[in-house]
Scaffold this active site. Sequence first.
Site, PDB file in Angstrom:
ATOM      1  N   ARG A   1      11.282  56.457  46.255  1.00  0.00           N
ATOM      2  CA  ARG A   1      11.237  57.660  45.595  1.00  0.00           C
ATOM      3  C   ARG A   1      11.125  58.951  46.567  1.00  0.00           C
ATOM      4  O   ARG A   1      11.574  59.911  46.126  1.00  0.00           O
ATOM      5  CB  ARG A   1       9.596  57.900  45.037  1.00  0.00           C
ATOM      6  CG  ARG A   1       9.600  59.093  44.331  1.00  0.00           C
ATOM      7  CD  ARG A   1       8.415  59.235  43.184  1.00  0.00           C
ATOM      8  NE  ARG A   1       7.247  58.504  43.594  1.00  0.00           N
ATOM      9  CZ  ARG A   1       6.307  58.941  44.339  1.00  0.00           C
ATOM     10  NH1 ARG A   1       6.211  59.941  44.865  1.00  0.00           N
ATOM     11  NH2 ARG A   1       5.269  58.001  44.630  1.00  0.00           N
TER      12      ARG A   1
ATOM     13  N   TYR B   1      24.523  73.765  27.590  1.00  0.00           N
ATOM     14  CA  TYR B   1      24.400  72.838  26.960  1.00  0.00           C
ATOM     15  C   TYR B   1      23.130  72.814  26.075  1.00  0.00           C
ATOM     16  O   TYR B   1      21.839  73.229  26.752  1.00  0.00           O
ATOM     17  CB  TYR B   1      24.128  71.496  27.999  1.00  0.00           C
ATOM     18  CG  TYR B   1      23.878  70.281  27.612  1.00  0.00           C
ATOM     19  CD1 TYR B   1      24.674  69.313  27.078  1.00  0.00           C
ATOM     20  CD2 TYR B   1      22.421  69.754  28.049  1.00  0.00           C
ATOM     21  CE1 TYR B   1      24.559  67.965  26.750  1.00  0.00           C
ATOM     22  CE2 TYR B   1      22.298  68.426  27.426  1.00  0.00           C
ATOM     23  CZ  TYR B   1      23.238  67.707  27.033  1.00  0.00           C
ATOM     24  OH  TYR B   1      22.945  66.238  26.464  1.00  0.00           O
TER      25      TYR B   1
ATOM     26  N   LYS C   1      28.814  62.619  33.208  1.00  0.00           N
ATOM     27  CA  LYS C   1      30.260  62.918  32.591  1.00  0.00           C
ATOM     28  C   LYS C   1      31.172  62.404  33.581  1.00  0.00           C
ATOM     29  O   LYS C   1      31.667  61.480  33.629  1.00  0.00           O
ATOM     30  CB  LYS C   1      30.232  64.333  32.193  1.00  0.00           C
ATOM     31  CG  LYS C   1      28.718  64.857  31.489  1.00  0.00           C
ATOM     32  CD  LYS C   1      28.403  64.087  30.131  1.00  0.00           C
ATOM     33  CE  LYS C   1      27.139  64.463  29.480  1.00  0.00           C
ATOM     34  NZ  LYS C   1      26.558  65.747  29.576  1.00  0.00           N
TER      35      LYS C   1
HETATM   36  C1  LIG Z   1      25.446  66.286  29.478  1.00  0.00           C
HETATM   37  C2  LIG Z   1      25.209  67.565  29.951  1.00  0.00           C
HETATM   38  C3  LIG Z   1      23.891  68.052  30.539  1.00  0.00           C
HETATM   39  C4  LIG Z   1      22.824  66.992  30.608  1.00  0.00           C
HETATM   40  O1  LIG Z   1      23.228  65.846  31.397  1.00  0.00           O
HETATM   41  P1  LIG Z   1      22.288  64.337  31.280  1.00  0.00           P
HETATM   42  O2  LIG Z   1      23.059  63.813  32.099  1.00  0.00           O
HETATM   43  O3  LIG Z   1      22.574  64.009  29.752  1.00  0.00           O
HETATM   44  O4  LIG Z   1      21.087  64.467  31.416  1.00  0.00           O
HETATM   45  C5  LIG Z   1      23.808  69.101  31.188  1.00  0.00           C
HETATM   46  N1  LIG Z   1      25.131  69.891  31.133  1.00  0.00           N
HETATM   47  C6  LIG Z   1      26.086  69.749  30.485  1.00  0.00           C
HETATM   48  C7  LIG Z   1      27.243  70.751  30.589  1.00  0.00           C
HETATM   49  C8  LIG Z   1      26.315  68.459  29.742  1.00  0.00           C
HETATM   50  O5  LIG Z   1      27.411  68.193  29.374  1.00  0.00           O
END
Ligand SMILES: *Cc1c(COP(=O)(O)O)cnc(C)c1O
Length: 412
Positions: free
Chosen positions: A62, A115, A207
């Site tokens: 951690r 988001y 993503k």
């Molecule tokens: C998906 C997303 C998030 C959140 O990320 P996670 O990995 O799902 O917690 C934040 N900002 C944007 C622009 C996103 O597309």
Amino acid sequence: MDDHFATRACHAGREDFSEIGVHAPPIDLSTTYPTPDLDAAARSFDSLVAGDDPQGSFVYQRLFNPTTDRFERALAALEGAEDAAAFASGMAAFTAVLLAAKSRGSHVVGVRPIYGTADHLLTSGLLGLTVTWTTQDEVAAAMRPDTALVVIETPANPTLDLVDIAHVVRQAGPVPVCVDSTFATPALQRPLSKGLGAALVIHSATKFLGGHGDVLAGVVAGSHALIRDIKHVRVATGSLLHPMGSYMLHRGLPTLELRVERAQATAQVLAERLAEDARIARIHFPGLAGQDPRGLLGDKAQMRGPGSVMSFELASDDPSVMRAFVGGLRLITPAVSLGSTDSLIQPPAVLTHRVVDEEARDVTGITGGLLRLSIGLEDVRDLWRDLHSALAVVPERAALHNAGMRISAGRP
Ligand SMILES: *Cc1c(COP(=O)(O)O)cnc(C)c1O
């Protein structure tokens, strides 16, 4: 002179490979580390808890993991940052950014839309912060003496609005600006660069950085001082990314630019065809004529290209038509998330942005009929065939509206 982006993407975080005699990043899954020298371990513990580098033993996963550290160094090199910190999700990264900012004040200025869950985290007051939502031209007026952070997202999810980073940074004065650059990736946009001047850049690495739909992760990059405070929060709250995820993210960086450019070229073709189609009422894609009013796209501009996410409304606002259209797709998967190898589609008002106030959704263009489409790496011809045949269930604009009514196609 620094190496170019593609070269850095292949070599960053791998500088010691010849020395240690490996050709792929070693994965260290240890949760604990031997501490034969107690005094040295105690010093290392103090250093890591403060968000600094290890001094000998890593002590406990951690606090520090060498596989994650490699990915962080590589990502920092791609963003032109001094340091970076990786988290178990994009939301865990954003939470740490906000908690670390609390030492400077408890007020945040945000430019909508962002988001959905990030909007919800700020609006709900869950972390004890208050937020003022504003537009990119009214940031200066929203600033208060206790403003600790300015939060923007560009391109914005899901309307693809482009926010002028330098314009916001000027209005924020000494207050750090954090840019969610998930849709752009460092292959297209580097918010920390001198001309833009953001203090922090954050990604949902789930993503495009991961790029294959199989890692949930977040990462934030910035100066040593800011990332140190963020790592302190990470140690205390336990939101470090698992080393397996770090390995997979690091493995994907050499192909990031290739993936992003390929998907972007496909998205440009599809967006142009959809914009011409009478069954599409409105389309948001920064690469279309008239959709970059601030001139933020271009080789020497803020963002090198439009990316590969778009959103659009069908000519019919009947929810059953939208469902029939999505149900008719054969290749494009109905699913949240984006930036995967395959194309994904979802209605933000129903799924990702349902946690956002309805009024805020309306004001920022997140309509009930909006569909967000993330283009993957499939052949453009097959994707067009898929969209074209699914559109068969959608009536044309002319059939729905009397002649003389102006239909906005999202273009001049
Ligand atoms: C998906 C997303 C998030 C959140 O990320 P996670 O990995 O799902 O917690 C934040 N900002 C944007 C622009 C996103 O597309």
